[in-house]
Design an enzyme around this catalytic site. Structure first.
Site, PDB file in Angstrom:
ATOM      1  N   LYS A  13       0.824  -1.216   0.000  1.00  0.00           N
ATOM      2  CA  LYS A  13       0.000   0.000   0.000  1.00  0.00           C
ATOM      3  C   LYS A  13       0.856   1.262   0.000  1.00  0.00           C
ATOM      4  CE  LYS A  13      -2.197  -0.884   3.878  1.00  0.00           C
ATOM      5  NZ  LYS A  13      -1.645  -2.174   4.293  1.00  0.00           N
ATOM      6  N   ARG A  88      -9.497   0.856   8.925  1.00  0.00           N
ATOM      7  CA  ARG A  88      -8.998  -0.489   9.196  1.00  0.00           C
ATOM      8  C   ARG A  88      -9.971  -1.310  10.029  1.00  0.00           C
ATOM      9  NH1 ARG A  88      -3.118   0.290   8.835  1.00  0.00           N
ATOM     10  NH2 ARG A  88      -2.040  -1.587   9.446  1.00  0.00           N
ATOM     11  N   ARG A 127      11.756  -6.146   4.908  1.00  0.00           N
ATOM     12  CA  ARG A 127      11.484  -4.731   4.622  1.00  0.00           C
ATOM     13  C   ARG A 127      12.384  -3.794   5.439  1.00  0.00           C
ATOM     14  NH1 ARG A 127       5.460  -2.362   5.126  1.00  0.00           N
ATOM     15  NH2 ARG A 127       5.645  -2.805   7.345  1.00  0.00           N
ATOM     16  N   ARG A 160      11.572  -1.549  10.876  1.00  0.00           N
ATOM     17  CA  ARG A 160      10.500  -1.164  11.794  1.00  0.00           C
ATOM     18  C   ARG A 160      10.395  -2.175  12.929  1.00  0.00           C
ATOM     19  NH1 ARG A 160       5.194   0.188   8.323  1.00  0.00           N
ATOM     20  NH2 ARG A 160       4.319  -1.047  10.010  1.00  0.00           N
ATOM     21  N   ARG A 171      -0.049  -8.987  13.515  1.00  0.00           N
ATOM     22  CA  ARG A 171      -0.633  -7.992  12.601  1.00  0.00           C
ATOM     23  C   ARG A 171      -1.465  -8.662  11.518  1.00  0.00           C
ATOM     24  NH1 ARG A 171       4.624  -5.511  10.810  1.00  0.00           N
ATOM     25  NH2 ARG A 171       3.453  -4.228   9.354  1.00  0.00           N
TER      26      ARG A 171
HETATM   27  P1  ADP Z   1       1.105  -2.085   8.096  1.00  0.00           P
HETATM   28  O1  ADP Z   1      -0.054  -1.850   7.174  1.00  0.00           O
HETATM   29  O2  ADP Z   1       2.311  -2.596   7.375  1.00  0.00           O
HETATM   30  O3  ADP Z   1       0.767  -2.882   9.313  1.00  0.00           O
HETATM   31  P2  ADP Z   1       1.039   0.705   9.012  1.00  0.00           P
HETATM   32  O4  ADP Z   1       2.205   1.599   8.976  1.00  0.00           O
HETATM   33  O5  ADP Z   1      -0.133   1.014   8.164  1.00  0.00           O
HETATM   34  O6  ADP Z   1       1.629  -0.720   8.673  1.00  0.00           O
HETATM   35  O7  ADP Z   1       0.517   0.572  10.526  1.00  0.00           O
HETATM   36  C1  ADP Z   1       1.390   0.286  11.591  1.00  0.00           C
HETATM   37  C2  ADP Z   1       0.595   0.205  12.902  1.00  0.00           C
HETATM   38  O8  ADP Z   1      -0.019   1.487  13.171  1.00  0.00           O
HETATM   39  C3  ADP Z   1      -0.559  -0.779  12.918  1.00  0.00           C
HETATM   40  O9  ADP Z   1      -0.134  -2.082  13.245  1.00  0.00           O
HETATM   41  C4  ADP Z   1      -1.459  -0.160  13.995  1.00  0.00           C
HETATM   42  O10 ADP Z   1      -0.984  -0.434  15.296  1.00  0.00           O
HETATM   43  C5  ADP Z   1      -1.299   1.321  13.769  1.00  0.00           C
HETATM   44  N1  ADP Z   1      -2.339   1.839  12.839  1.00  0.00           N
HETATM   45  C6  ADP Z   1      -2.118   2.385  11.608  1.00  0.00           C
HETATM   46  N2  ADP Z   1      -3.289   2.734  11.027  1.00  0.00           N
HETATM   47  C7  ADP Z   1      -4.270   2.390  11.898  1.00  0.00           C
HETATM   48  C8  ADP Z   1      -5.682   2.461  11.890  1.00  0.00           C
HETATM   49  N3  ADP Z   1      -6.368   2.986  10.847  1.00  0.00           N
HETATM   50  N4  ADP Z   1      -6.368   1.995  12.960  1.00  0.00           N
HETATM   51  C9  ADP Z   1      -5.730   1.487  14.024  1.00  0.00           C
HETATM   52  N5  ADP Z   1      -4.405   1.374  14.102  1.00  0.00           N
HETATM   53  C10 ADP Z   1      -3.665   1.819  13.063  1.00  0.00           C
END
Ligand code: ADP
Ligand code: ZN
Length: 212
Positions: A13, A88, A127, A160, A171
């Site tokens: 994404k 999400r 990554r 990360r 996750r």
């Molecule tokens: P990825 O999609 O690779 O897990 P992101 O950078 O999008 O990575 O998200 C990292 C973390 O940030 C998630 O595991 C969550 O804890 C938090 N997070 C990000 N976006 C949201 C969201 N819309 N709702 C709840 N938690 C979020």
């Protein structure tokens, strides 16, 4: 253009979002990037969010919705955006629809990037992220960790904290349980488009472009 990118962690994404926002000049909103930058600045929000992020859990809906509300209200009266990592959960999707309806606008398209689980795990464990430009790359493209440099700007790279194997598993579980139902939600609204997320970045981008 108002677009949501949907897909599991590691689906690509963030990479595609950068390409799309560069090409079309719309703002790229990544809730993950926003939360990581809050944490870097030691804000209250960042520290609170980190409690969840470090375990691979979702940050509570209220916090996320406030972030998005501020972002959207700051923009023009009819904001355009590309959402990456939001919504999400079901609650987030519903609140988002309400927020947009209040502005008299709606989403154009939700693009779901589909990748199988083995590939996701491979991608996430290899990554790396650039300290300077937050560009994303794979450690597999280098001979060793020491030689690895950002292919975009030459900056140094980091892994990360949540790209640790155990956290990745959590996750992916969270994704399946809380985010996958949104595929159904947006299908019912008639705005969901799915593409395969395997292949090169440019191949995937070509698939995205056929939808826009
Ligand atoms: P990825 O999609 O690779 O897990 P992101 O950078 O999008 O990575 O998200 C990292 C973390 O940030 C998630 O595991 C969550 O804890 C938090 N997070 C990000 N976006 C949201 C969201 N819309 N709702 C709840 N938690 C979020
Ligand atoms: Zn860089």
């Amino acid at each position: 253009m108002r677009i949501v990118l949907l897909g599991a962690p590691g689906a690509g994404k963030g990479t595609q979002a950068k390409k799309i926002s560069d090409k079309f000049g719309i703002s790229h909103v990544s809730t993950g990037d926003i939360l990581r930058s809050e944490l870097k600045n030691n804000t209250e929000l960042g520290m609170k969010a980190n409690e969840y992020m470090k375990e691979g859990k979702l940050v509570p809906d209220e916090l996320i919705i406030e972030i998005i509300r501020k972002k959207i209200e700051k923009e023009s009266r009819e904001p355009e955006f590309l959402m990456d990592g939001f919504p999400r959960t079901f609650v987030q999707a519903q609140k988002f629809d309400e927020m947009l309806a209040g502005l008299g606008i709606s989403l154009d398209k939700v693009i779901n990037i589909d990748v199988d689980e083995d590939e996701l795990i491979k991608r996430l464990t290899s990554r790396r992220v650039c300290h300077e430009c937050s560009g994303i790359c794979s450690i597999n493209n280098f001979n060793s960790e020491d030689e690895a440099k950002c292919p975009i700007c030459g900056g140094s790279l980091y892994k990360r904290k949540d790209d640790d194997r155990e956290v990745i598993k959590e996750r992916l579980k969270v994704y399946e349980k809380q985010t996958m139902p949104l595929i159904d939600y947006y299908s019912r609204n008639g705005i969901l488009f799915s593409i395969s997320g395997s292949g090169s970045e440019n191949e995937i981008f070509e698939r995205v472009l056929t939808l826009l």
